[in-house]
Design an enzyme around this catalytic site. Structure first.
Site, PDB file in Angstrom:
ATOM      1  N   ASP A   1      -0.468   5.068   0.912  1.00 33.94           N
ATOM      2  CA  ASP A   1      -0.906   6.095   1.848  1.00 33.94           C
ATOM      3  C   ASP A   1      -0.886   5.581   3.277  1.00 33.94           C
ATOM      4  O   ASP A   1      -1.544   4.596   3.607  1.00 33.94           O
ATOM      5  CB  ASP A   1      -2.318   6.571   1.497  1.00 33.94           C
ATOM      6  CG  ASP A   1      -2.352   7.339   0.192  1.00 33.94           C
ATOM      7  OD1 ASP A   1      -1.473   8.187  -0.004  1.00 33.94           O
ATOM      8  OD2 ASP A   1      -3.253   7.084  -0.629  1.00 33.94           O
TER       9      ASP A   1
ATOM     10  N   ASP B   1      -1.683  -0.432   6.136  1.00 31.95           N
ATOM     11  CA  ASP B   1      -1.749   0.326   7.383  1.00 31.95           C
ATOM     12  C   ASP B   1      -3.170   0.448   7.922  1.00 31.95           C
ATOM     13  O   ASP B   1      -3.363   0.768   9.087  1.00 31.95           O
ATOM     14  CB  ASP B   1      -1.186   1.739   7.192  1.00 31.95           C
ATOM     15  CG  ASP B   1      -2.092   2.591   6.319  1.00 31.95           C
ATOM     16  OD1 ASP B   1      -2.677   3.559   6.844  1.00 31.95           O
ATOM     17  OD2 ASP B   1      -2.233   2.284   5.131  1.00 31.95           O
TER      18      ASP B   1
ATOM     19  N   ASP C   1       0.865  -1.171   0.000  1.00 33.23           N
ATOM     20  CA  ASP C   1       0.000   0.000   0.000  1.00 33.23           C
ATOM     21  C   ASP C   1       0.910   1.232   0.000  1.00 33.23           C
ATOM     22  O   ASP C   1       2.129   1.121   0.171  1.00 33.23           O
ATOM     23  CB  ASP C   1      -0.896  -0.041   1.242  1.00 33.23           C
ATOM     24  CG  ASP C   1      -1.810   1.147   1.349  1.00 33.23           C
ATOM     25  OD1 ASP C   1      -2.387   1.543   0.321  1.00 33.23           O
ATOM     26  OD2 ASP C   1      -1.936   1.705   2.453  1.00 33.23           O
TER      27      ASP C   1
END
Length: 223
Positions: free
Chosen positions: A13, A169, A11
Site C-alpha cells: 500500500d 513508504d 510493502d
C-alpha cells in the site's frame, strides 16, 4: 553492500499501488456517516497497522462508541467496493519489478493489507507468480511498527534480516523494517512525504530512483 543482499521484501500500500488514496476515501465515508471528518493526521496514525489496530486508531481519535470488529467489517465493505475500480500502480512499478527480476534476488510481499484484498490485487499484475512469499496482516499478531512482519519475511527468504532489503513508504513501516535489522529504503508518496524515516539507508524519490536500483546486485553477483 550489494554482495550482502540476499533477498527483498516489499510493502504494498502506497509503495507498489496507490491504495492510500482509496483508504482515504474509505475513511471519509465511514466518518461522514458518524458526523466526523477523516483527516491526514488520522491517516498517518493508521498507516501500516493491521485491521483492528488501524480501526482502533480511528475509534480513539474520534472517541467513537463503535465496536471495532463491526467498524472493520463496514470498512472492508466500502474498501472492497472501491478497490479494483480505483486501483493504480505507483510510478515506476513495472520497471522496478523488472530490475528486481534481473537481479536474481528472491523477493516477496510484506503488507499490512488483509489477505482477501491482496488476493484481489495480485491477479491484476504480471508478476504475482514471481513472488517468493506473500505475507499479509492476517499472518502477524503485531502490525507495523512492530518488527514481526519483517522478521517473518526474512525467515521466509531464509536469510538474516541484515541481508534483506526492505522498501517502505510509511514511517510505521520503515520503523518496523529498521527494528528488524533490515537494510531499509523509504519511498515516500504524497501522503507520507512528511513522515520521519529515522535510520533508513536511503530515502528514494520513487521506484524509478537510480540510487535504489544501484543497491541491487546483478545476476552474476548473486550466482
Amino acid at each position: 553492500m550489494n554482495m550482502h543482499l540476499l533477498g527483498v521484501a516489499l510493502d504494498m500500500d502506497g509503495l507498489l499501488f496507490d491504495t492510500e488514496r482509496i483508504y482515504f476515501q474509505v475513511g471519509q465515508v465511514l466518518l461522514q456517516r458518524r458526523g466526523h471528518t477523516f483527516t491526514l493526521e488520522l491517516q498517518q496514525k493508521m498507516m501500516g497497522r493491521i485491521g483492528l489496530s488501524a480501526i482502533g486508531q480511528m475509534i480513539e481519535h474520534h472517541r467513537l462508541d463503535d465496536d471495532p470488529v463491526s467498524l472493520l467489517a463496514e470498512s472492508d465493505v466500502v474498501y472492497g467496493e472501491l478497490l479494483l475500480g480505483e486501483l493504480r500502480p505507483m510510478p515506476g512499478l513495472e520497471e522496478w519489478i523488472g530490475r528486481l527480476k534481473n537481479s536474481g534476488l528472491p523477493f516477496g510481499l510484506a503488507t499490512s493489507s488483509r489477505r482477501k484484498f491482496v488476493d484481489q490485487i495480485l491477479p491484476t499484475t504480471q508478476w504475482a507468480n514471481d513472488l517468493a512469499f506473500v505475507l499479509t496482516g492476517d499472518d502477524v499478531t503485531h502490525g507495523k511498527p512492530n518488527p514481526e512482519m519483517y522478521l517473518k519475511a526474512a525467515d521466509r527468504l531464509g536469510v538474516s534480516p541484515s541481508q534483506m532489503l526492505v522498501l517502505e513508504d510509511s514511517g510505521n513501516g520503515a520503523k518496523a523494517a529498521v527494528s528488524a535489522g533490515a537494510v531499509t529504503v523509504a519511498v515516500p508518496n504524497e501522503h507520507t512525504q512528511l513522515h520521519a524515516f529515522e535510520d533508513v539507508h536511503l530515502v528514494a524519490d520513487s521506484l524509478a530512483d537510480r540510487r535504489l536500483w544501484e543497491l541491487l546486485p546483478s545476476k552474476s553477483d548473486v550466482s
